[in-house]
Design an enzyme around this catalytic site. Sequence first.
Site, PDB file in Angstrom:
ATOM      1  N   LEU A 125      41.531   0.342  -6.651  1.00 59.77           N
ATOM      2  CA  LEU A 125      42.324   0.504  -7.874  1.00 59.77           C
ATOM      3  C   LEU A 125      41.386   0.853  -9.018  1.00 59.77           C
ATOM      4  O   LEU A 125      40.544   0.036  -9.410  1.00 59.77           O
ATOM      5  CB  LEU A 125      43.052  -0.820  -8.149  1.00 59.77           C
ATOM      6  CG  LEU A 125      43.939  -0.883  -9.371  1.00 59.77           C
ATOM      7  CD1 LEU A 125      45.113   0.088  -9.238  1.00 59.77           C
ATOM      8  CD2 LEU A 125      44.468  -2.307  -9.543  1.00 59.77           C
ATOM      9  N   HIS A 229      34.401  -9.861 -10.920  1.00 56.82           N
ATOM     10  CA  HIS A 229      33.700  -8.923 -11.810  1.00 56.82           C
ATOM     11  C   HIS A 229      34.441  -8.837 -13.144  1.00 56.82           C
ATOM     12  O   HIS A 229      35.680  -8.871 -13.168  1.00 56.82           O
ATOM     13  CB  HIS A 229      33.718  -7.557 -11.112  1.00 56.82           C
ATOM     14  CG  HIS A 229      32.829  -6.527 -11.713  1.00 56.82           C
ATOM     15  ND1 HIS A 229      33.121  -5.879 -12.889  1.00 56.82           N
ATOM     16  CD2 HIS A 229      31.656  -6.002 -11.276  1.00 56.82           C
ATOM     17  CE1 HIS A 229      32.170  -5.004 -13.156  1.00 56.82           C
ATOM     18  NE2 HIS A 229      31.268  -5.067 -12.189  1.00 56.82           N
TER      19      HIS A 229
HETATM   20  C1  LIG Z   1      42.384  -2.524 -12.704  1.00 55.61           C
HETATM   21  C2  LIG Z   1      42.775  -1.510 -13.775  1.00 55.61           C
HETATM   22  C3  LIG Z   1      43.294  -0.242 -13.066  1.00 55.61           C
HETATM   23  C4  LIG Z   1      43.958  -2.084 -14.589  1.00 55.61           C
HETATM   24  O1  LIG Z   1      44.324  -1.195 -15.598  1.00 55.61           O
HETATM   25  P1  LIG Z   1      44.439  -1.681 -17.130  1.00 55.61           P
HETATM   26  O2  LIG Z   1      43.105  -2.252 -17.509  1.00 55.61           O
HETATM   27  O3  LIG Z   1      44.994  -0.576 -17.932  1.00 55.61           O
HETATM   28  O4  LIG Z   1      45.491  -2.813 -17.013  1.00 55.61           O
HETATM   29  P2  LIG Z   1      46.340  -3.437 -18.174  1.00 55.61           P
HETATM   30  O5  LIG Z   1      47.657  -2.725 -18.182  1.00 55.61           O
HETATM   31  O6  LIG Z   1      45.547  -3.468 -19.450  1.00 55.61           O
HETATM   32  O7  LIG Z   1      46.498  -4.920 -17.687  1.00 55.61           O
HETATM   33  C5  LIG Z   1      47.251  -5.231 -16.561  1.00 55.61           C
HETATM   34  C6  LIG Z   1      47.608  -6.693 -16.669  1.00 55.61           C
HETATM   35  O8  LIG Z   1      46.409  -7.482 -16.601  1.00 55.61           O
HETATM   36  C7  LIG Z   1      46.322  -8.322 -17.762  1.00 55.61           C
HETATM   37  N1  LIG Z   1      44.912  -8.416 -18.147  1.00 55.61           N
HETATM   38  C8  LIG Z   1      44.162  -7.420 -18.618  1.00 55.61           C
HETATM   39  N2  LIG Z   1      42.902  -7.852 -18.852  1.00 55.61           N
HETATM   40  C9  LIG Z   1      42.872  -9.163 -18.523  1.00 55.61           C
HETATM   41  C10 LIG Z   1      41.882 -10.175 -18.548  1.00 55.61           C
HETATM   42  N3  LIG Z   1      40.649  -9.915 -18.957  1.00 55.61           N
HETATM   43  N4  LIG Z   1      42.228 -11.409 -18.120  1.00 55.61           N
HETATM   44  C11 LIG Z   1      43.486 -11.671 -17.694  1.00 55.61           C
HETATM   45  N5  LIG Z   1      44.476 -10.751 -17.660  1.00 55.61           N
HETATM   46  C12 LIG Z   1      44.174  -9.517 -18.066  1.00 55.61           C
HETATM   47  C13 LIG Z   1      47.142  -7.617 -18.810  1.00 55.61           C
HETATM   48  O9  LIG Z   1      47.609  -8.543 -19.753  1.00 55.61           O
HETATM   49  C14 LIG Z   1      48.261  -7.013 -18.001  1.00 55.61           C
HETATM   50  O10 LIG Z   1      49.274  -7.959 -17.759  1.00 55.61           O
HETATM   51  P3  LIG Z   1      50.802  -7.643 -18.195  1.00 55.61           P
HETATM   52  O11 LIG Z   1      51.222  -6.533 -17.283  1.00 55.61           O
HETATM   53  O12 LIG Z   1      51.510  -8.950 -17.941  1.00 55.61           O
HETATM   54  O13 LIG Z   1      50.734  -7.243 -19.626  1.00 55.61           O
HETATM   55  C15 LIG Z   1      41.604  -1.192 -14.696  1.00 55.61           C
HETATM   56  O14 LIG Z   1      41.273  -2.361 -15.422  1.00 55.61           O
HETATM   57  C16 LIG Z   1      40.372  -0.693 -14.003  1.00 55.61           C
HETATM   58  O15 LIG Z   1      40.282   0.480 -13.618  1.00 55.61           O
HETATM   59  N6  LIG Z   1      39.351  -1.591 -13.860  1.00 55.61           N
HETATM   60  C17 LIG Z   1      38.039  -1.209 -13.298  1.00 55.61           C
HETATM   61  C18 LIG Z   1      38.085  -1.086 -11.816  1.00 55.61           C
HETATM   62  C19 LIG Z   1      38.350  -2.391 -11.095  1.00 55.61           C
HETATM   63  O16 LIG Z   1      37.639  -3.364 -11.277  1.00 55.61           O
HETATM   64  N7  LIG Z   1      39.386  -2.341 -10.285  1.00 55.61           N
HETATM   65  C20 LIG Z   1      39.725  -3.422  -9.379  1.00 55.61           C
HETATM   66  C21 LIG Z   1      38.880  -3.320  -8.152  1.00 55.61           C
HETATM   67  S1  LIG Z   1      39.332  -4.536  -6.988  1.00 55.61           S
HETATM   68  C22 LIG Z   1      40.538  -3.798  -6.077  1.00 55.61           C
HETATM   69  O17 LIG Z   1      40.716  -2.610  -6.086  1.00 55.61           O
HETATM   70  C23 LIG Z   1      41.412  -4.736  -5.296  1.00 55.61           C
HETATM   71  C24 LIG Z   1      42.533  -5.242  -6.145  1.00 55.61           C
HETATM   72  C25 LIG Z   1      43.728  -4.337  -6.131  1.00 55.61           C
HETATM   73  O18 LIG Z   1      43.637  -3.272  -5.538  1.00 55.61           O
HETATM   74  O19 LIG Z   1      44.798  -4.694  -6.682  1.00 55.61           O
END
Ligand SMILES: CC(C)(COP(=O)(O)OP(=O)(O)OC[C@H]1O[C@@H](n2cnc3c(N)ncnc32)[C@H](O)[C@@H]1OP(=O)(O)O)[C@@H](O)C(=O)NCCC(=O)NCCSC(=O)CCC(=O)O
Length: 334
Positions: A125, A229
């Site tokens: 993701l 992470h």
């Molecule tokens: C994972 C994503 C795609 C998520 O996208 P966004 O950051 O735009 O998400 P968002 O819409 O801002 O947030 C989604 C939900 O998470 C909550 N949220 C956001 N940041 C948070 C934090 N620090 N602590 C707790 N909750 C948090 C938000 O309130 C929201 O909940 P509400 O909807 O209630 O408002 C991104 O952060 C990303 O690309 N991250 C870097 C790559 C990564 O680490 N990916 C995961 C790898 S691990 C993996 O792939 C396995 C897990 C999997 O596949 O699901």
Amino acid sequence: MLIVRPARIDDLSALMELAILSGRGFTSLPEDEATLLARLTLSEQSFAGTVPTREAWYTLMLEDSETGRVEGLCGVRAGVGVGRPHFSFRVMTLAQFSSAIATRFDHQALVLVNECAGWTEVGSLYLRPERRSGGAGSLLARSRYMLIGAERARFSETVMAELRGYFAPDGTCPFWEGVASKFFRLPFDQADHMVMSTDGQFILDLAPRHPIYVELIDEAAADAIGKVHVEGQAARAMLEQEGFRGSGLVDIFDGGPTYTAPRDSITTIERTRTCTVAIGDPGEAEQTIISTNRITDFRAARLPVFVDGDRATIDASDADLLGLNTGDTMRVRT
Ligand SMILES: CC(C)(COP(=O)(O)OP(=O)(O)OC[C@H]1O[C@@H](n2cnc3c(N)ncnc32)[C@H](O)[C@@H]1OP(=O)(O)O)[C@@H](O)C(=O)NCCC(=O)NCCSC(=O)CCC(=O)O
């Protein structure tokens, strides 16, 4: 509009760019063209149904329909540990009691296990940083559950996700330094790269066979067990919203936790219903996540949908972008 669609071979350069952006420890997205090309090829075959069901690995791309730019990706692997074992550490409590000193000791130990064989895995993701915090992440994450829900029989009754483990601000991975590196004797990046680019035999050969007592490893490594992470916090929050919970398994390289959920209890799968498409004005209807109802030519998006009984009305231009026609079935997350 942001549309989730199957990856294609010509996504290679976009995928390479996202792999570079995603940085270290993102095992399923190595910065290696040959590996990424193999992944895209397998994905095309998976969507076409030309690989055995359990070997399928579907890669989905998030595309902005206005610019044509790929903004992120995600994936679903029908079954892990099919061709080779999928090892994890199980964090176990080993209780010992001595009547001579009337004391009980509970030791935590890491035990190498191969428990996930056959489970479906959601992962990879990733969203470009500038597109975060606007709902695109949850569309991407949930599109995988729409895909699984469209043809459940292709997937396992247990769905897992491996979250990236903790990295210190200086870029080191404490769990790797304190535990895994003692067995693999490679730099983290090389070992991480080898997971995807080799047959994984080195893991079978070198992974520790005996329990590792947590008290005997350094404190930084012990503290990192099951820790996520910093960039993975949103991914974890979304997994929890979908009903996933920590399984007590952690990654053997970075100590990141494995979350699991029963397939049919995943919130998006439970809350999604199948409707017949009607083309028209959805009025002031709320935006909701929808998808096509089959894996071939799968599409998902978030758009205004007016649901009336089993009929779901969407705008003609949205229907066009998704390849939907009047009378087709589609899936709507309620
Ligand atoms: C994972 C994503 C795609 C998520 O996208 P966004 O950051 O735009 O998400 P968002 O819409 O801002 O947030 C989604 C939900 O998470 C909550 N949220 C956001 N940041 C948070 C934090 N620090 N602590 C707790 N909750 C948090 C938000 O309130 C929201 O909940 P509400 O909807 O209630 O408002 C991104 O952060 C990303 O690309 N991250 C870097 C790559 C990564 O680490 N990916 C995961 C790898 S691990 C993996 O792939 C396995 C897990 C999997 O596949 O699901």
